[in-house]
Design an enzyme around this catalytic site. Structure first.
Site, PDB file in Angstrom:
ATOM      1  N   ALA A  67       0.803  -1.197   0.010  1.00 20.75           N
ATOM      2  CA  ALA A  67       0.137  -0.193   0.011  1.00 20.75           C
ATOM      3  C   ALA A  67       0.714   1.399  -0.009  1.00 20.75           C
ATOM      4  O   ALA A  67       1.792   1.294   0.693  1.00 20.75           O
ATOM      5  CB  ALA A  67      -1.162  -0.091   1.202  1.00 20.75           C
ATOM      6  N   HIS A  68       0.549   2.166  -0.809  1.00 19.98           N
ATOM      7  CA  HIS A  68       1.230   3.494  -0.902  1.00 19.98           C
ATOM      8  C   HIS A  68       0.541   4.599  -1.685  1.00 19.98           C
ATOM      9  O   HIS A  68      -0.359   4.136  -2.276  1.00 19.98           O
ATOM     10  CB  HIS A  68       2.715   3.374  -1.623  1.00 19.98           C
ATOM     11  N   ALA A  69       0.846   5.692  -1.708  1.00 18.04           N
ATOM     12  CA  ALA A  69       0.237   6.672  -2.433  1.00 18.04           C
ATOM     13  C   ALA A  69       1.666   7.758  -2.857  1.00 18.04           C
ATOM     14  O   ALA A  69       2.675   7.617  -2.671  1.00 18.04           O
ATOM     15  CB  ALA A  69      -0.784   7.635  -1.553  1.00 18.04           C
TER      16      ALA A  69
END
Length: 280
Positions: A67-69
């Protein structure tokens, strides 16, 4: 360069977490980033929105979601969190569901954590180490495995470069100038692409670089991790793109071959894609 051990403190590890769905799993990973002063709640929402807008491309290997942005003001410093689920959840990925491990990354920029991504990819690609991480009884024990990553990298079944058949180039050599189908000679570039250019694309770049090292083709081919928007502009500079199925759909026709990779930690799968691309 940030070391993996610097980015994941014990306080950012939770094991055997009960999560009813993927949103809850990502939110738990985001909460750990907040509690360790890596990011704010806004970044957690950005990670959730990333999946909602781009699909489950963050599920980059069987059972594993990264998960990341994008880097944003919601990131206070580069850091990671680790959430092992008690019961796997589905993200909607065609081949890699269900997910039992969610690792979240908050990055200040696109380059400071490259070394850590390579180390994590190496750990998860090794079956023994991956099994040890899955069965670590405490956060302290799990972090010790991360810190003590000294296991030699195993040689995959398909690591020869280019082929083992008698009529092919010997496995300890490589063609003088590799040429992708439909391309000319000279230095080639392959893009690895994700939605944001800072997380999953770096995982895939690390795996591709391993294959190129074994093939001894690093002097002929450069690799670059980038995001979906930039990839459309950079495609004309490349001979090929490697990415997830979801991002491939988003990219559409960019004028160069796009190879879908299901397991971003698998040198075997990337090796096969390279053999197809270069007809070896």
């Amino acid at each position: 360069m940030s070391e993996l051990s610097d980015l994941i403190p014990v306080e950012a590890i939770r094991l055997d977490v009960a999560a009813p769905d993927w949103q809850s799993a990502v939110r738990t990973a985001g909460d750990l980033l907040v509690s360790t002063d890596v990011s704010t709640d806004t970044y957690t929402e950005e990670m959730l929105r990333n999946v909602e807008e781009n699909g489950p491309y963050i599920v980059i290997a069987p059972g594993f979601a990264f998960a990341h942005a994008r880097p944003s003001p919601a990131v206070r410093r580069t850091g990671m969190s680790w959430v092992r689920l008690s019961t796997p959840v589905n993200f909607g990925h065609e081949t890699n569901d269900p997910v039992h491990l969610v690792v979240a990354l908050a990055a200040e920029d696109a380059g400071a954590h490259t070394q850590a991504m390579a180390a994590l990819a190496r750990l998860l690609a090794d079956p023994d180490t991956s099994a040890a991480l899955d069965h670590a009884p405490t956060p302290e024990a799990l972090r010790q495995i991360l810190v003590g990553d000294t296991t030699p990298e195993p040689e995959p079944e398909s690591a020869a470069a280019p082929a083992r058949a008698a009529a092919a180039t010997p496995s300890d050599a490589a063609p003088e100038q590799p040429a992708a189908k439909g391309s000319g000679h000279g230095m080639h570039k392959i893009l690895t692409v994700c939605g944001n250019g800072v997380g999953t694309s770096l995982f895939l770049k690390s795996t591709l670089d391993k294959v190129l090292d074994r093939w001894k083709w690093g002097r002929y081919i450069t690799t670059e991790a980038t995001d979906t928007i930039s990839a459309k502009g950079k495609a004309s500079e490349a001979v090929a793109i490697m990415t997830s199925r979801e991002i491939a759909r988003t990219l559409g026709d960019v004028g160069v071959p796009v190879r879908v990779i299901e397991d971003f930690t698998s040198t075997k799968e990337v090796d096969a894609a390279m053999r197809d691309l270069y007809d070896v």
